[in-house]
Structures are given as C-alpha cells and as structure tokens.
Scaffold this motif. Sequence first.
Motif, PDB file in Angstrom:
ATOM      1  N   LEU A  31       0.868  -1.219   0.130  1.00 46.12           N
ATOM      2  CA  LEU A  31       0.117  -0.174   0.056  1.00 46.12           C
ATOM      3  C   LEU A  31       0.952   1.265  -0.057  1.00 46.12           C
ATOM      4  O   LEU A  31       0.600   2.326  -0.598  1.00 46.12           O
ATOM      5  CB  LEU A  31      -0.970   0.134   1.384  1.00 46.12           C
ATOM      6  CG  LEU A  31      -2.115  -0.787   1.058  1.00 46.12           C
ATOM      7  CD1 LEU A  31      -2.755  -0.784   2.397  1.00 46.12           C
ATOM      8  CD2 LEU A  31      -3.214   0.102   0.012  1.00 46.12           C
ATOM      9  N   MET A  32       1.758   1.156   0.777  1.00 46.23           N
ATOM     10  CA  MET A  32       2.851   2.339   0.748  1.00 46.23           C
ATOM     11  C   MET A  32       3.654   2.640  -0.690  1.00 46.23           C
ATOM     12  O   MET A  32       3.553   3.858  -0.868  1.00 46.23           O
ATOM     13  CB  MET A  32       4.041   2.164   1.887  1.00 46.23           C
ATOM     14  CG  MET A  32       3.423   2.033   3.285  1.00 46.23           C
ATOM     15  SD  MET A  32       2.785   3.459   3.840  1.00 46.23           S
ATOM     16  CE  MET A  32       4.412   4.476   3.945  1.00 46.23           C
ATOM     17  N   GLN A  33       3.881   1.480  -1.259  1.00 43.92           N
ATOM     18  CA  GLN A  33       4.715   1.791  -2.748  1.00 43.92           C
ATOM     19  C   GLN A  33       3.887   2.754  -3.426  1.00 43.92           C
ATOM     20  O   GLN A  33       4.555   3.944  -3.807  1.00 43.92           O
ATOM     21  CB  GLN A  33       4.878   0.586  -3.272  1.00 43.92           C
ATOM     22  CG  GLN A  33       5.926   0.592  -4.125  1.00 43.92           C
ATOM     23  CD  GLN A  33       6.042  -0.723  -5.097  1.00 43.92           C
ATOM     24  OE1 GLN A  33       5.268  -1.584  -5.220  1.00 43.92           O
ATOM     25  NE2 GLN A  33       7.160  -0.994  -5.477  1.00 43.92           N
ATOM     26  N   PRO A  34       2.759   2.355  -3.887  1.00 43.38           N
ATOM     27  CA  PRO A  34       2.092   3.502  -4.845  1.00 43.38           C
ATOM     28  C   PRO A  34       1.821   4.970  -4.266  1.00 43.38           C
ATOM     29  O   PRO A  34       1.974   5.816  -4.926  1.00 43.38           O
ATOM     30  CB  PRO A  34       0.592   2.918  -4.865  1.00 43.38           C
ATOM     31  CG  PRO A  34       0.553   1.997  -3.840  1.00 43.38           C
ATOM     32  CD  PRO A  34       1.926   1.424  -3.477  1.00 43.38           C
ATOM     33  N   LEU A  35       1.881   5.138  -3.020  1.00 40.49           N
ATOM     34  CA  LEU A  35       1.759   6.323  -2.124  1.00 40.49           C
ATOM     35  C   LEU A  35       2.814   6.808  -2.236  1.00 40.49           C
ATOM     36  O   LEU A  35       2.819   8.243  -2.743  1.00 40.49           O
ATOM     37  CB  LEU A  35       1.271   5.995  -0.522  1.00 40.49           C
ATOM     38  CG  LEU A  35       1.123   7.361   0.257  1.00 40.49           C
ATOM     39  CD1 LEU A  35       0.011   8.182  -0.089  1.00 40.49           C
ATOM     40  CD2 LEU A  35       0.907   6.948   1.491  1.00 40.49           C
ATOM     41  N   MET A  36       3.911   6.266  -2.401  1.00 42.07           N
ATOM     42  CA  MET A  36       5.481   7.192  -2.272  1.00 42.07           C
ATOM     43  C   MET A  36       5.454   7.329  -3.655  1.00 42.07           C
ATOM     44  O   MET A  36       6.070   8.485  -4.098  1.00 42.07           O
ATOM     45  CB  MET A  36       6.284   5.942  -1.900  1.00 42.07           C
ATOM     46  CG  MET A  36       6.528   5.911  -0.364  1.00 42.07           C
ATOM     47  SD  MET A  36       7.300   4.294   0.154  1.00 42.07           S
ATOM     48  CE  MET A  36       8.813   4.556  -0.570  1.00 42.07           C
ATOM     49  N   MET A  38       3.116   8.259  -5.748  1.00 46.02           N
ATOM     50  CA  MET A  38       2.406   9.501  -6.033  1.00 46.02           C
ATOM     51  C   MET A  38       2.910  10.713  -5.561  1.00 46.02           C
ATOM     52  O   MET A  38       2.832  11.929  -6.016  1.00 46.02           O
ATOM     53  CB  MET A  38       0.968   9.043  -5.404  1.00 46.02           C
ATOM     54  CG  MET A  38       0.032  10.136  -6.073  1.00 46.02           C
ATOM     55  SD  MET A  38      -1.672   9.249  -5.926  1.00 46.02           S
ATOM     56  CE  MET A  38      -1.861   9.007  -4.245  1.00 46.02           C
ATOM     57  N   LEU A  39       3.332  10.416  -4.246  1.00 47.21           N
ATOM     58  CA  LEU A  39       4.077  11.652  -3.656  1.00 47.21           C
ATOM     59  C   LEU A  39       5.328  12.196  -4.235  1.00 47.21           C
ATOM     60  O   LEU A  39       5.479  13.367  -4.545  1.00 47.21           O
ATOM     61  CB  LEU A  39       4.350  11.101  -2.158  1.00 47.21           C
ATOM     62  CG  LEU A  39       3.260  11.285  -1.106  1.00 47.21           C
ATOM     63  CD1 LEU A  39       3.495  10.759   0.348  1.00 47.21           C
ATOM     64  CD2 LEU A  39       2.464  12.607  -0.974  1.00 47.21           C
ATOM     65  N   PHE A  40       6.224  11.367  -4.472  1.00 45.58           N
ATOM     66  CA  PHE A  40       7.357  11.623  -5.124  1.00 45.58           C
ATOM     67  C   PHE A  40       7.235  12.303  -6.408  1.00 45.58           C
ATOM     68  O   PHE A  40       7.760  13.244  -7.003  1.00 45.58           O
ATOM     69  CB  PHE A  40       8.522  10.632  -4.892  1.00 45.58           C
ATOM     70  CG  PHE A  40       8.874   9.906  -3.484  1.00 45.58           C
ATOM     71  CD1 PHE A  40       8.975  11.323  -2.772  1.00 45.58           C
ATOM     72  CD2 PHE A  40       9.077   8.911  -3.063  1.00 45.58           C
ATOM     73  CE1 PHE A  40       9.553  10.822  -1.643  1.00 45.58           C
ATOM     74  CE2 PHE A  40       9.601   8.626  -1.843  1.00 45.58           C
ATOM     75  CZ  PHE A  40       9.492   9.755  -0.942  1.00 45.58           C
ATOM     76  N   PHE A  41       6.619  11.381  -7.249  1.00 45.33           N
ATOM     77  CA  PHE A  41       6.486  11.939  -8.707  1.00 45.33           C
ATOM     78  C   PHE A  41       5.483  13.135  -8.911  1.00 45.33           C
ATOM     79  O   PHE A  41       5.709  14.105  -9.412  1.00 45.33           O
ATOM     80  CB  PHE A  41       5.978  10.913  -9.725  1.00 45.33           C
ATOM     81  CG  PHE A  41       7.114   9.957 -10.153  1.00 45.33           C
ATOM     82  CD1 PHE A  41       7.454  10.056 -11.510  1.00 45.33           C
ATOM     83  CD2 PHE A  41       7.737   8.798  -9.374  1.00 45.33           C
ATOM     84  CE1 PHE A  41       8.553   9.221 -11.988  1.00 45.33           C
ATOM     85  CE2 PHE A  41       8.649   8.253  -9.791  1.00 45.33           C
ATOM     86  CZ  PHE A  41       8.977   8.462 -11.222  1.00 45.33           C
ATOM     87  N   LEU A 123      -8.079   2.813  -2.549  1.00 43.96           N
ATOM     88  CA  LEU A 123      -7.536   3.257  -1.683  1.00 43.96           C
ATOM     89  C   LEU A 123      -6.435   4.430  -2.201  1.00 43.96           C
ATOM     90  O   LEU A 123      -6.274   5.620  -1.612  1.00 43.96           O
ATOM     91  CB  LEU A 123      -6.476   2.617  -0.750  1.00 43.96           C
ATOM     92  CG  LEU A 123      -7.385   1.651   0.364  1.00 43.96           C
ATOM     93  CD1 LEU A 123      -6.365   0.546   0.941  1.00 43.96           C
ATOM     94  CD2 LEU A 123      -8.195   2.441   1.295  1.00 43.96           C
ATOM     95  N   VAL A 124      -5.643   4.066  -3.087  1.00 49.20           N
ATOM     96  CA  VAL A 124      -4.862   5.159  -4.073  1.00 49.20           C
ATOM     97  C   VAL A 124      -5.647   6.399  -4.438  1.00 49.20           C
ATOM     98  O   VAL A 124      -5.542   7.580  -4.211  1.00 49.20           O
ATOM     99  CB  VAL A 124      -4.235   4.583  -5.255  1.00 49.20           C
ATOM    100  CG1 VAL A 124      -3.667   5.562  -6.081  1.00 49.20           C
ATOM    101  CG2 VAL A 124      -3.202   3.318  -4.515  1.00 49.20           C
TER     102      VAL A 124
END
Lengths: 257, 337
Positions: A31-36, A38-41, A123-124
């Motif tokens: 779950l954290m991976q797509p969030l990261m 999204m945040l970074f990119f 969730l994303v």
Amino acid sequence: MNFSSLAIAKVVFKRTWLKTLRRPVALTFSLMQPLMWMLFFGFLFHRYSLDEMPAGISYLDFLVPGICAMTVLFGASQSGIELIRDMQTQFLNRVLSTPASKTMLMVGKVGADTSRLIIQSCLVLFLALALGAKLQLSILPLCHMMNSLILFSIAFCSLSCFIALKAQSQENMATFVHLVNMPMLFTSTALVPSKQMPDWLARIAQFNPLSLVVNNSREALLFNNTPEIQSSILPLFIMATLLFLLTSYTLRSIQLN
Amino acid sequence: MFTDTTEIVSLKGINKTYNNNITALKAVDLLISTQEIIGIIGANGSGKSTLLKIIAGKLKPEQGYTKVFQLDAVQQNEQLKNKVSYISQDKALDPEMSGKESLHFFSALYGLSGTNALQRINTLIDSFEMNEFITRRINTYSGGQIQRLHLAIGIIHEPQLLLLDEPTSALDPTGKAFLWDFIQTYQEKGNTIVVVSHELDDIQQYCPHVVMLDKGEIVANALPHTIIQTNSTPILHIKTIEKLKDINNLEEQLLKISSSINIQFKEKSARLVFNNNVGPLKPLLFHQTIQIFAREQTVTECRWDDSGLANAYFKLTGKNIVKPSNNKNKKGKRNLL
C-alpha cells in the motif's frame, strides 16, 4: 458449474485473503509503494507542462490514473510467488492430488488477488483526493475504469501464475517481476503523455496494455468519459481470457514430484 | 494367497527408470487384495517410494500396467482421486493456516460441503485427539501434532486405499503407537493400507503381508513369518562380564564347532553368524559355544537371533551382517571390531 465447484473457488479465495491479512508487513508495503510514487512523482513533476491536457489539470491529477494502474501491475506480477511457496512446501502437490477443478482453483486464486488489487487502487484514489487531486467520480465512467483494472489484473495475475508454474523457483520469478514491471511502466502512458515521448517510445506505448488501462482510467477520472467498449475493454477482455485459460491448462497438465 | 478375486491393485511387469538412467523398478509384479495391511521394506533407493507413487498414479512406468480398482492408475487417475490417498513423507501443510482451516479447505476440495463436511471434520478432530491444538496455526505444532493433521487430511475423503510413505519417521514412541493403532482401526473399517517403512520390527508386528524390495526388484512377497522361516541366517549373540581374553584361541575353538561361521568380536561380546542352515543342531551349537566362552570369562547372555525380519532382510538383500574389516585372518572370516 455446480455448488461444489463454487465452493472450491470460495475456499481458495478465502485462503488467499487469509494469508494476505496474516502478512501485515507485506500488505502495508504494497500500500505504501503507490503512495510513495504518487507523492514523489506528483510533487517532483508538479511544474511539468502537460501540453496535450486541458488547462487546470495538474500533474498530480494526470498521475493518479497511472498510479492506480501501476498498483495493479506491480501487485498482479507478484501473484505467482504464493504458488512458488506452495510448491516448495509440497502444498500445491497435495491440492492437485484432490479431484478439485483446476479452473476453479485458478478462479479462487486470481479472484482473491484481483479483489485485493482493486481495493488497493480504490485506496490510492482516496489518498489522491486527500492530497488535493481534482478527479471526476461519476458512476458509469468509474465502472468502466474498474472493469479495465479488473481485466488487466486477471491477465497479469494469470501470467504471473503461469510463469511461476513454469519457473518453479523464486529466483526465476523475481527475474520475471523485475523484467516486466519497470519496462512496462516506463513504456506506457502512466507517467508521461504519449505526445511528449520520443516517437519510438510513443509507438511502443501505443501497444502496451498498461497504456490502455491508464487511458481508460484517465478518460474516467479526468474527463468523465466512457470510451467505446470495442477499443477500450475488448482487447483487455481477450488478453485476460487467453492468459487465464493458458494458466488453467498449465495447472491441469503440470507434473510436480 | 495373494491372488484372490478381491484384488484392488494389480501391477504387472513394471519398469521404471529415472532420467539419470537409474533403474528404480525392474519387472515388478504385485497384487494387493482388499482390506490388507501391506508393509513395503527395503534399503534407501530400493524403489519403495517409486512403487507407492506408481500405485497412486503419480508416476508413469516405462513398461507394464498398473490397475487400481480396475482402472488405469495414470490414464484414469482423476476417477481414482476419491478412492485413493497417497500420504507423502513431506507434510505438505501450509504453516500459516490453522489445522481447522486446513481441514475445511481440503474437505471442500474433495467435494464435501455443509453438515457432511462439518461432521467429518469434527469426527477427525476427535478421533485424532486434536481438540487441544486444532485452532492454532500449524507453525506452532510439534512433529507428532503435524503428523496427526497430515494423516487426518489424507483420509478426509475416506479413501479405500491408503498409501503411506514412511509415516513413522520422526515420530516418538507414543506417536508411532498412535499411528499403528490408527492403521489397524482404518483397516478394520474395510480399507486397504500400504505402508513403506524402515521400521522392520513394526512391519513384522503389524503387517500380515510384507513386500521386500532390493535394487528395484521384489525379493520377497509373503507373510512375515514365511519370509523369516525361509530366509533367516542363524546368529548367536554372546555377552560376557569381563573383556574377552585370547581371541585367537577363542576363534580357533569356535571354528572347530562349525567351519562356516563369520565371527565378530567386540570388547565384551561376540556375534557368530552361521552361514548354513543349522536346523536341529541349534541346541548343541548353543551349548558348545557357551562352554568355549565360559572357560576364560563369565557369560551373562547367550541367545539366538533368527526370528526378526531384519535378519531375513540382510540375507535376501545380500547385505553384510558382519561389517568388513581390514583385520582378517588367513581364512578371511574373522572381524575384530
């Protein structure tokens, strides 16, 4: 198909979910991976000029459909790892010794993984809204987007299980995951519009199934559109059906010692 | 005796070779009747597990046929899955699931549902005495608990033919007793059980039909006592209180009793292996041997050992009972260990 066949799919579905929930670290990381991403990119490229997009659409808005599709791609490509574990403990051998329909075993397994990936994609979406993304959330276009994601997930979960059954080792499976995920992501329209890609890359992106899913999702979330089924859903449906049947056949014919 | 019409397994001319050109089975013929308990014994690599997998239809032989319940074990394997259960040495359980979840999972795969499934699961939990641990995850189980669950899952569909591959390995004496009790009870219900094992004493005690394999060939296929009667080598064991004195003289004296003995001396014991059938001479040989040893030391034990399956196994497979040693006399018969 009878009740007994459905019961087989149901217990495999339940077991796959049980195992997912009993690995909270892996679940949290996925779950954290797509969030990261999204945040970074999203913030790294927030000044990136989207030439072909109408005014008012930020890079974060543009990115969200891509991250939803990426979540499904990354999750689905790892679906076969569980099969490798079951081969190593001989559990799969025991399952295949039963008279249970191999197709229904696959329905349960792919169904559970797909439902998890769709929940993660939702969730994303919620996280994106919380981060300030401006998205259209109409029922029909959203259903169209979900259908695309579901079919894409079925296709790639099946492909991953097929590779697992053939490779029968975690090392080979890891090679497949690395070989597929990044090239597919960077040769798709998930992160950049095709018109802003070099020509050769744009041509590849045109035939990349991930681009099709991203474009369908983008039409839904940014423009509230439902593209024609023949060009948007049918190719994904054919791909999902063929890969699912291929994997079911492989599971039926596999010889495990 | 093993050719009655109720046979449920029939193997004829089975040959099996693995990819590396190792012959696993050679011209194996075997009939198994209903409601038998059959023990398959043999050294590692003698083809026991291969034979079991061929009966289960998991391996296809290069030559010969395997009929199980009148069906081809490989071609019609799907139809046999509800009647046959092959329980491997590997426990094949998911450590992240609980025992109860595993039972529910496999009951559904075998087509059991609703009340039938629940009843069957509860019966198994009770009869395998698993109430105490069944809701815990399998990765917390002891070896014995894992074996019970492994067996319970193997018979969840009540197979008529149960194939057990070394089920007693890694079990403590209680676990072994439980397992053999289960095997007997299951057979009494009208089922057939084939057990591969290295535990020769257990096989002799519990299996009325024994098949012995050596290098892929069946070298014995009969009742245990028939195998023992026709194949055992008489061995005399002697134990003394003091260390054995003047071994060369002892050996000389013993060879006068019978010229065809292999003698194995240890510090305070000796083993005499008679290479020919001593038959009625046994009491005389027994008496003479004690006399020879009693001249210089106190004999505490003297007994014949020719009643075990192990003894017949050594003779049939040509394995050395007396371990080879460099310390041989000119006749090459004595081994001083």
